[in-house]
Motif scaffolding. Structure first.
Motif, PDB file in Angstrom:
ATOM      1  N   GLY A 104       0.819  -1.211   0.000  1.00  0.00           N
ATOM      2  CA  GLY A 104       0.000   0.000   0.000  1.00  0.00           C
ATOM      3  C   GLY A 104       0.850   1.258   0.000  1.00  0.00           C
ATOM      4  N   PHE A 107       2.296   1.570  -3.435  1.00  0.00           N
ATOM      5  CA  PHE A 107       1.259   2.019  -4.361  1.00  0.00           C
ATOM      6  C   PHE A 107       1.026   3.519  -4.247  1.00  0.00           C
ATOM      7  CE2 PHE A 107      -3.350   2.933  -4.906  1.00  0.00           C
ATOM      8  CZ  PHE A 107      -3.411   2.772  -6.288  1.00  0.00           C
ATOM      9  N   GLY A 280      -6.129   7.615  -6.708  1.00  0.00           N
ATOM     10  CA  GLY A 280      -5.599   6.383  -6.125  1.00  0.00           C
ATOM     11  C   GLY A 280      -6.642   5.342  -5.783  1.00  0.00           C
ATOM     12  N   ALA A 284      -6.748   1.647  -7.399  1.00  0.00           N
ATOM     13  CA  ALA A 284      -6.531   0.471  -6.551  1.00  0.00           C
ATOM     14  C   ALA A 284      -7.582  -0.587  -6.829  1.00  0.00           C
ATOM     15  CB  ALA A 284      -6.562   0.880  -5.073  1.00  0.00           C
ATOM     16  N   ALA A 293      -7.678  -4.678  -2.349  1.00  0.00           N
ATOM     17  CA  ALA A 293      -7.796  -3.236  -2.601  1.00  0.00           C
ATOM     18  C   ALA A 293      -8.052  -2.456  -1.314  1.00  0.00           C
ATOM     19  CB  ALA A 293      -8.905  -2.974  -3.611  1.00  0.00           C
ATOM     20  N   ILE A 296      -4.823  -2.068   0.478  1.00  0.00           N
ATOM     21  CA  ILE A 296      -3.903  -1.243  -0.304  1.00  0.00           C
ATOM     22  C   ILE A 296      -4.192   0.248  -0.117  1.00  0.00           C
ATOM     23  CG2 ILE A 296      -3.281  -0.572  -2.667  1.00  0.00           C
ATOM     24  CD1 ILE A 296      -1.875  -3.095  -1.828  1.00  0.00           C
ATOM     25  N   VAL A 297      -5.486   0.627  -0.038  1.00  0.00           N
ATOM     26  CA  VAL A 297      -5.808   2.055   0.051  1.00  0.00           C
ATOM     27  C   VAL A 297      -5.716   2.597   1.476  1.00  0.00           C
ATOM     28  CG1 VAL A 297      -7.316   1.971  -1.968  1.00  0.00           C
ATOM     29  CG2 VAL A 297      -8.311   1.708   0.317  1.00  0.00           C
TER      30      VAL A 297
END
Length: 327
Positions: A104, A107, A280, A284, A293, A296-297
């Motif tokens: 994350g 990313f 973003g 994601a 996801a 990740i966010v």
């Protein structure tokens, strides 16, 4: 002291509170089964609408007017798409975070800059607003191409879960094509958009809230809160704070070392140090399908709040210095 005054004192935006409210709602009432499938379709349509509006709002005239200041724009792009990813890769190799949270961080480091807040903070600080408009807009436009490539390369080397090069196709279909459609439709819809800025803002932010709820619902169903402990969240908070501090120092002192004017320095600081939640979160959902996801966010949402708080204080500091210089 009212709630609004408290939020103002803490530098917390109601929208940011709403974002974390979606996390709480998804944790308590995650969407499942057929409802989740239906929501995923609605989310895709919302993302397409979001990027159509981004395209329709971006003035081609402002881009042409500011493109000559190429040194400033190249420096901001270098911070956004070179320095940030290098720092993200370094953090992921240190091993202070579990793999999913490290992914994350990596990313968010690959994402473009924000648009609205970068311009707003530059304006408050009495910086070069025209340059901020162009730089932030260019960052988002290039990010549609650069971010999935960076994610594919860096997360492949880290054994990440990015969806591979077919994800670039999905980015083009779900983000770039609506953006281009918005640009083409701009002569027809720009007057209406200008007249209904408040409504457009609600659509913008409502789309992101919907995407966050959908992503975290999948993550909760996949067991996110069994995979991340409170100590890990505290470490993530510290990592995001240190990352932002390093980049703020690099953008500020880098601009001074390269001889930029104080006005340009402010644009470089605010445009080069921030990451876009609006870009973003939808990305994601495309690059990391399934419950991944939501995890990740999470670093992006935390970093977003920290950057708003820090840049608000810095912008006010710049503004006071400018007022004192004029006195």
């Amino acid at each position: 002291m009212g709630l609004k005054d408290l939020l103002e004192k803490l530098k917390l935006e109601p929208y940011v509170i709403a974002l974390f409210g979606m996390v709480v709602l998804a944790s308590v009432l995650p969407v499942r089964g057929d409802a989740a499938h239906g929501l995923s379709i609605v989310v895709k349509l919302a993302i397409a609408l979001l990027f159509f509006l981004h395209g329709a709002k971006l003035s081609r005239e402002s881009v042409v007017a500011g493109v000559t200041h190429w040194r400033l724009h190249l420096l901001i792009l270098a911070f956004t798409f070179v320095m940030f990813p290098v720092l993200g890769l370094a953090i992921s190799k240190i091993g202070v975070l579990p793999p999913t949270l490290a992914a994350g961080i990596l990313f968010l480091c690959c994402l473009p800059s924000t648009v609205q807040s970068s311009i707003a903070f530059t304006s408050i600080a009495r910086g070069n607003v025209a340059a901020a408009v162009v730089a932030a807009s260019a960052s988002n436009l290039f990010g549609i191409f650069i971010t999935p490539v960076l994610v594919g390369v860096l997360m492949h080397t880290q054994g990440g879960a990015a969806g591979g090069w077919h994800s670039v196709r999905d980015i083009v279909v779900q983000l770039l094509l609506p953006f281009i459609a918005g640009q083409l439709a701009r002569p027809l819809v720009s007057a209406w958009i200008t007249k209904h800025k408040g409504l457009i803002g609600y659509v913008d932010r409502g789309s992101i809230l919907l995407v966050v709820y959908s992503a975290f619902s999948e993550a909760v169903v996949g067991g996110i809160w069994h995979k991340i402990s409170p100590p890990q969240l505290l470490i993530l908070l510290a990592v995001c704070g240190v990352l932002l501090a390093v980049v703020l120092a690099a953008t500020t002192f880098g601009a001074r070392a390269l001889g930029f004017s104080p006005e340009d320095e402010k644009a470089i600081t605010f445009c080069g140090s921030k990451k876009s939640l609006a870009t973003g979160v939808p990305m994601a959902g495309i690059l990391f399908p399934g419950p991944t996801a939501g995890i990740i966010v999470l670093p992006l949402m935390i970093f977003h709040q920290i950057q708003l708080m820090a840049c608000s204080v810095i912008a006010q500091h710049y503004a006071k210095k400018a007022q004192q210089a004029e006195a």
